[in-house]
Design an enzyme around this catalytic site. Structure first.
Site, mmCIF file in Angstrom:
data_model
loop_
_atom_site.group_PDB
_atom_site.id
_atom_site.type_symbol
_atom_site.label_atom_id
_atom_site.label_comp_id
_atom_site.label_asym_id
_atom_site.label_seq_id
_atom_site.Cartn_x
_atom_site.Cartn_y
_atom_site.Cartn_z
ATOM 1 N N PHE A 181 -1.008 6.557 8.346
ATOM 2 C CA PHE A 181 -0.432 6.081 7.088
ATOM 3 C C PHE A 181 0.244 7.247 6.373
ATOM 4 O O PHE A 181 0.073 7.455 5.171
ATOM 5 C CB PHE A 181 -1.514 5.461 6.206
ATOM 6 C CG PHE A 181 -2.279 4.347 6.877
ATOM 7 C CD1 PHE A 181 -1.731 3.084 7.000
ATOM 8 C CD2 PHE A 181 -3.536 4.577 7.419
ATOM 9 C CE1 PHE A 181 -2.426 2.060 7.634
ATOM 10 C CE2 PHE A 181 -4.244 3.572 8.060
ATOM 11 C CZ PHE A 181 -3.683 2.303 8.165
ATOM 12 N N LEU A 182 1.018 8.022 7.133
ATOM 13 C CA LEU A 182 1.636 9.232 6.603
ATOM 14 C C LEU A 182 3.012 8.914 6.024
ATOM 15 O O LEU A 182 3.850 8.319 6.690
ATOM 16 C CB LEU A 182 1.783 10.284 7.710
ATOM 17 C CG LEU A 182 0.518 10.613 8.511
ATOM 18 C CD1 LEU A 182 0.826 11.679 9.554
ATOM 19 C CD2 LEU A 182 -0.601 11.064 7.588
ATOM 20 N N LYS A 239 -2.068 -1.454 10.517
ATOM 21 C CA LYS A 239 -0.873 -0.648 10.241
ATOM 22 C C LYS A 239 0.320 -1.535 9.900
ATOM 23 O O LYS A 239 1.048 -1.283 8.934
ATOM 24 C CB LYS A 239 -0.545 0.239 11.446
ATOM 25 C CG LYS A 239 0.774 1.001 11.339
ATOM 26 C CD LYS A 239 0.826 1.906 10.102
ATOM 27 C CE LYS A 239 2.196 2.554 9.932
ATOM 28 N NZ LYS A 239 2.455 3.627 10.879
ATOM 29 N N PHE A 282 5.155 1.284 -5.695
ATOM 30 C CA PHE A 282 6.141 0.544 -4.911
ATOM 31 C C PHE A 282 6.821 -0.566 -5.717
ATOM 32 O O PHE A 282 7.195 -1.600 -5.171
ATOM 33 C CB PHE A 282 5.522 -0.014 -3.630
ATOM 34 C CG PHE A 282 5.238 1.060 -2.608
ATOM 35 C CD1 PHE A 282 6.143 1.350 -1.612
ATOM 36 C CD2 PHE A 282 4.074 1.801 -2.673
ATOM 37 C CE1 PHE A 282 5.901 2.358 -0.692
ATOM 38 C CE2 PHE A 282 3.808 2.809 -1.766
ATOM 39 C CZ PHE A 282 4.733 3.098 -0.769
ATOM 40 N N LEU A 283 6.976 -0.335 -7.005
ATOM 41 C CA LEU A 283 7.749 -1.255 -7.849
ATOM 42 C C LEU A 283 9.057 -0.617 -8.297
ATOM 43 O O LEU A 283 9.733 -1.165 -9.157
ATOM 44 C CB LEU A 283 6.935 -1.670 -9.079
ATOM 45 C CG LEU A 283 5.816 -2.678 -8.851
ATOM 46 C CD1 LEU A 283 5.127 -2.993 -10.172
ATOM 47 C CD2 LEU A 283 6.320 -3.962 -8.202
ATOM 48 N N CYS A 286 9.658 4.053 9.556
ATOM 49 C CA CYS A 286 8.501 3.159 9.640
ATOM 50 C C CYS A 286 8.779 1.736 9.165
ATOM 51 O O CYS A 286 8.652 0.785 9.939
ATOM 52 C CB CYS A 286 7.334 3.753 8.854
ATOM 53 S SG CYS A 286 6.634 5.220 9.616
#
Length: 430
Positions: free
Chosen positions: A156-157, A213, A258-259, A269
């Protein structure tokens, strides 16, 4: 513990250096002799904050690199950190993973004792057990569950903060199917968990770990696209979308991360993982409508940015500065950068394009050698008819007098990072 990492790309190099940092002895295995030499010289082959220091500190001691797969025989566990690029239809290309598994299996044929093989690459559910494990058994001649076990440890990098993300994780996911594999994974990660002040450790099955993931990235991609959809509606009403999104982020059920509305998500990714899980879902007969909508909204954002530019000038023959070529600040990675569709559209419109990025210029130049590149934001803006802000590098927030050197100071901001002021025609995307 003695660990081997197959693959010295973005993920492989980062986890190797970080495992060495928490006390393991690590060997990187890679077929690229230049990358191997770079690591053994104490230099990181990629740009990532903090990685250079870790590689320099541990190279020649707890960290080394080699092209010889035989090095895995002296280790307790091997992490497969190889690329799984997208095919045209969204499915992942497993050819590199399969080749790595074959070479690894052949090397393990001569090893005495148990060995754990952990998939670190992002692969769709059941890949480790149904694709990788049979190759290992065939090439090594060993029996799965007895001489060799497989596991899954998704990464989760975030590029630009990968070292911090690994050493201070939100969670650690350990996928296994046998108690011996689970115990080995715990031994690998116990020093990290202790150092990171006991983050949640999720012990689950291999396929579940693979799916976690995709679920993680799919959810985040969809959250960004929903924020962009809301911000686009706000723009049409003349409403300040930042105020709206900031307010809903205060709801603990939503959260503020993340808004940030803007020109959309890119990188190595999100686009690949969302496309892969969509393709995998279709393969098993399910229509993933929400994920498909997330991609549709994301693909629309660069088109909308160009539309905002056209409200102020015709790009045909205009000199347009594109500020930001990396897909996000803090990295030189241009894969799926939102600058790519914008540059292509500008070239199709016969614009004269000049690009600038603090660190990603050379990588972008490899894709688009035909456009002009500047050594600074000020140089890119000098004499330009318009500027498109694509990546939210902090330095772009400090631009001020540089806009005065533009021929016609039209600034279309895809990240809402530039301060609106007198003397420029400012238009935000959202």
């Amino acid at each position: 513990m003695q660990l081997s990492i197959v693959g010295s790309g973005y993920v492989g190099t980062t986890i190797a250096a970080c495992f060495a940092e928490v006390g393991h002895d690590v060997v990187n295995v890679d077929i690229d002799e230049d990358i191997v030499a770079t690591l053994n010289d104490g230099d990181a082959p990629i740009h990532e904050p903090g990685l250079d220091d870790l590689v320099a500190e541990h190279a020649g001691d707890r960290l080394r690199a080699t092209t010889d797969y035989g090095a895995v025989r002296d280790t307790d566990a091997t992490f497969l950190a190889l690329p799984t690029p997208s095919e045209d239809d969204g499915h992942i290309d497993l050819s590199i993973m399969k080749a790595g598994a074959r070479s690894l299996g052949a090397a393990l044929a001569e090893k005495d004792g148990h060995h754990l093989v952990v998939t670190k690459s992002t692969v769709v559910p059941t890949t480790t057990e149904e694709v990788i494990a049979p190759i290992l058994e065939e090439e090594s001649g060993k029996t799965l569950g007895e001489d060799v076990d497989v596991g899954m440890n998704p990464e989760f990098l975030r590029e630009g903060s990968a070292v911090e993300d690994f050493l201070s994780p939100d969670k650690v996911v350990l996928g296994s199917e046998t108690e011996r594999a689970a115990e080995t994974l715990r031994d690998v990660f116990d020093p990290l968990v202790a150092r990171a002040d006991d983050p949640p450790v999720v012990e689950t099955g291999v396929a579940e770990a693979e799916m976690i993931k995709y679920a993680n990235n799919g959810f985040l991609a969809a959250k960004i696209s929903l924020a962009n959809d809301i911000a686009n509606i706000c723009k049409e009403y003349g409403i300040d979308s930042e105020e709206v999104l900031s307010a809903i982020g205060l709801d603990h059920r939503i959260g503020s991360a993340f808004l940030g509305a803007g020109v959309g998500w890119g990188g190595s990714c999100f686009p690949k993982d969302v496309a892969a899980i969509i393709a995998a879902a279709r393969d098993v007969g399910y229509d993933p409508a929400m994920l498909e909508a997330a991609v549709e909204v994301n693909d629309r954002q660069p088109v909308r940015l160009l539309g905002r530019l056209r409200e102020h000038l015709d790009p045909d023959g205009a000199r347009v500065a594109v500020l930001g070529l990396a897909f996000k600040p803090g990295t030189d990675d241009v894969r799926n950068s939102r600058a790519i569709p914008l540059v292509e559209a500008l070239l199709d419109a016969n614009a004269d394009v000049v690009g600038y990025d603090p660190v990603a210029t050379e990588n972008f130049r490899e894709k688009y050698p035909e456009i002009e590149y500047a050594d600074s934001a000020g140089e890119a803006l000098y004499g330009a008819d318009a500027a498109l802000v694509v990546t939210d590098w902090p330095a772009f927030a400090d631009l001020d007098a540089e806009f005065d050197a533009m021929a016609t100071p039209v600034v279309v901001d895809g990240r809402r990072i530039v301060t609106r002021r007198e003397g420029i025609v400012y238009e935000s995307l959202v």
